[in-house]
Design an enzyme around this catalytic site. Structure first.
Site, PDB file in Angstrom:
ATOM      1  N   HIS A 148       0.891  -1.065  -0.103  1.00  0.00           N
ATOM      2  CA  HIS A 148       0.159   0.056   0.117  1.00  0.00           C
ATOM      3  C   HIS A 148       0.896   1.271   0.061  1.00  0.00           C
ATOM      4  O   HIS A 148       0.443   2.172  -0.532  1.00  0.00           O
ATOM      5  CB  HIS A 148      -0.791   0.007   1.168  1.00  0.00           C
ATOM      6  CG  HIS A 148      -1.845   0.964   1.238  1.00  0.00           C
ATOM      7  ND1 HIS A 148      -1.627   2.521   1.458  1.00  0.00           N
ATOM      8  CD2 HIS A 148      -3.262   1.078   1.027  1.00  0.00           C
ATOM      9  CE1 HIS A 148      -2.714   3.298   1.311  1.00  0.00           C
ATOM     10  NE2 HIS A 148      -3.646   2.372   1.183  1.00  0.00           N
ATOM     11  N   CYS A 149       2.045   1.149   0.164  1.00  0.00           N
ATOM     12  CA  CYS A 149       2.939   2.434   0.623  1.00  0.00           C
ATOM     13  C   CYS A 149       3.999   2.740  -0.656  1.00  0.00           C
ATOM     14  O   CYS A 149       3.835   3.614  -1.422  1.00  0.00           O
ATOM     15  CB  CYS A 149       3.828   2.140   1.762  1.00  0.00           C
ATOM     16  SG  CYS A 149       2.713   2.027   3.224  1.00  0.00           S
ATOM     17  N   ILE A 150       4.882   2.075  -0.761  1.00  0.00           N
ATOM     18  CA  ILE A 150       6.025   2.237  -1.599  1.00  0.00           C
ATOM     19  C   ILE A 150       5.484   2.440  -3.175  1.00  0.00           C
ATOM     20  O   ILE A 150       5.869   3.395  -3.576  1.00  0.00           O
ATOM     21  CB  ILE A 150       7.309   1.306  -1.597  1.00  0.00           C
ATOM     22  CG1 ILE A 150       7.398   0.954  -0.272  1.00  0.00           C
ATOM     23  CG2 ILE A 150       8.478   1.808  -2.365  1.00  0.00           C
ATOM     24  CD1 ILE A 150       8.004   1.813   0.823  1.00  0.00           C
TER      25      ILE A 150
ATOM     26  N   ASP B 264       2.685   6.173  -2.254  1.00  0.00           N
ATOM     27  CA  ASP B 264       3.025   7.355  -1.629  1.00  0.00           C
ATOM     28  C   ASP B 264       3.771   8.413  -2.360  1.00  0.00           C
ATOM     29  O   ASP B 264       3.530   9.624  -2.188  1.00  0.00           O
ATOM     30  CB  ASP B 264       3.503   7.123  -0.038  1.00  0.00           C
ATOM     31  CG  ASP B 264       2.708   6.182   0.717  1.00  0.00           C
ATOM     32  OD1 ASP B 264       1.655   5.849   0.204  1.00  0.00           O
ATOM     33  OD2 ASP B 264       3.401   5.418   1.443  1.00  0.00           O
TER      34      ASP B 264
END
Ligand SMILES: NC(=O)c1ccc[n+]([C@@H]2O[C@H](COP(=O)([O-])OP(=O)(O)OC[C@H]3O[C@@H](n4cnc5c(N)ncnc54)[C@H](O)[C@@H]3O)[C@@H](O)[C@H]2O)c1
Length: 433
Positions: free
Chosen positions: A270-272, A275
């Site tokens: 979900h992040c790298i 974001d």
């Protein structure tokens, strides 16, 4: 906070919110979990878990300590602190989708009260807390409450504090990960520091929510850019006949100035993959192009295509085209030993192979079945590993530690290894990429 009388509400009972709720509960706080997903609320209230690494006993224990879940935002009024952990994805145009944050803030605004602490933990671009969250709280509550901004202000206290969890990484306890907090006022940041220091051994106070928001993005962009760098160097090393993993192992013996990052089949989670694009979107408002982020995104997004090219080359050696070949993809999760497939490169690789006419199956001990998500429609069931020998090729996309790689190489006809999982196994069947 010190006497644990404060009641804590956590909004979003997902991979971030639920573990956080259990941590606060374990420290003696009475915690209420809020979620719009009725099935999650129901499961939590009956002591069940939907996250593999959280055992049902942990939920049951928290319930005994007063934890409960609800979809009723009216209960926000009885909370002393509210922590928002809802998703912050990208939309179809790869632009920030703040609809979950906005929806949550609008829903809680009518129920907030003076001296309440509201913390946003969802990863987002600098400015979100001050430009979106605070104004929505102020405009949405009938009592005309204000957000505290300077000493002596009365009202609601608003803070941004990024989540730093690393799912599946058991090398550091959650309590030992320092917690960064940046508030709209000194009172807000001090209140948040008092709350979080019940759990985290170190709380790092910064001067504003924007600094805290940017801190999280710097951390993730640092990973994204360095992963892209090794992914690019891996491709060069392959052409030069050099083993990138041997290079990284040697480079990391340097005791300063180098941190190892490892190449792979592309970014997931979900992040790298997401974001950094929150920042590149915001940068446009300032007439600024974040070129490192865009270049890293380009290199990393190409990796699943590179894996498919390497598979095609491997099959070519067996005089086989991709079209009509039976391919087994090992691992759907975006990284080892977790049950999260969001943005996983496996999804792209399966889609690319299907487009090219391959007959694709998968195995993943964490996903017996997989249906449809926002960006994929797999509708598949995990294939048992004992049929490996019937596939034309096996592609290791996720290096789960439960796999017996020696047995996989022994039984498979061709193995494409994107994770260096077959390190130390010498076989002409292996294509390392
Ligand atoms: N998963 C991670 O490892 C990780 C790490 C660091 C930061 N983050 C950030 O934390 C945030 C949450 O991520 P996650 O992985 O927990 O997401 P998730 O999808 O696992 O959980 C989010 C939860 O929020 C609920 N929800 C959505 N809208 C809601 C609303 N209006 N009211 C109440 N509940 C609502 C969903 O039903 C879901 O249960 C994201 O911003 C993410 O970028 C995640």
């Amino acid at each position: 906070m010190e006497t644990r009388e404060a009641r804590i509400g956590i909004i979003g009972m997902g991979y971030v919110g639920l573990p956080l709720a259990l941590l606060f509960s374990g420290e003696g706080f009475r915690v209420t979990g809020f979620d719009i997903a009725a099935d999650k609320v129901e499961m939590l209230n009956s002591g069940r878990s939907y996250i593999v690494r959280i055992p049902p006993e942990a939920i049951e224990q928290a319930r005994k300590a007063g934890f409960s879940a609800t979809a009723d935002y009216g209960e926000i009024a009885s909370m002393d602190a509210v922590i928002i952990c809802v998703p912050t994805p990208l939309d179809d145009h790869r632009e920030p989708d703040l609809s979950f944050v906005v929806g949550t803030v609008k829903s809680i605004a009518p129920h907030i009260h003076e001296d309440q602490l509201i913390v946003l933990e969802s990863t987002t671009y600098p400015g979100t807390t001050e430009e979106i969250v605070a104004p929505l709280l102020e405009s949405g509550n009938p009592a005309g409450l204000k957000v505290t901004r300077k000493p002596g202000d009365r009202g609601v206290h608003v803070v941004f504090s990024p989540e730093r969890e690393d799912p599946g990484n058991d090398s550091i306890s959650r309590n030992d990960i320092p917690k960064v907090v940046g508030g709209c006022s000194t009172a807000a940041v001090e209140l948040a520091a008092a709350m979080y220091s019940a759990i985290f051994r170190r709380v790092v106070q910064v001067s504003s929510p924007s600094v805290a928001e940017m801190t999280k993005l710097l951390e993730n962009i640092y990973r994204c850019v360095n992963i892209a760098l090794v992914n690019e160097l891996k491709q060069l090393c392959m052409r030069m006949g050099i083993d990138i993993h041997e290079v990284i192992a040697a480079a990391k013996t340097k005791p300063f100035g180098f941190q190892p990052f490892y190449p792979g089949p592309g970014l997931g989670g979900h992040c790298i993959p997401i974001d950094p694009f929150y920042l590149s979107w915001k940068a446009r408002e300032f007439d600024f192009r974040t070129r490192f982020i865009e270049l890293a995104g380009e290199v990393n997004a190409h990796m699943p295509y590179f894996v498919v090219e390497q598979l095609a080359a491997g099959l070519n050696e067996h005089s086989k085209p991709i079209k009509g070949s039976r391919i087994l993809v090992l691992g759907l999760a975006y990284k080892r030993d977790i049950d999260d497939l969001r943005e996983s490169p496996s999804l792209t690789i399966i889609e690319l192979l299907r487009e090219r006419g391959a007959i694709v199956e998968y195995n993943d001990p964490y996903f017996r079945q997989v249906g449809q998500g926002r960006h994929y429609a797999l509708n598949m069931t995990s294939t048992p590993l004992d049929s490996i020998g019937s596939f034309d090729a096996v592609v290791i996309v996720t290096d789960h530690s439960s796999y017996d790689y020696a047995a996989i190489v022994r039984d498979a006809r061709l193995v494409v290894d994107t994770r260096n999982a077959t390190k130390g196994i010498d076989s002409p069947k292996i294509v390392r990429c």
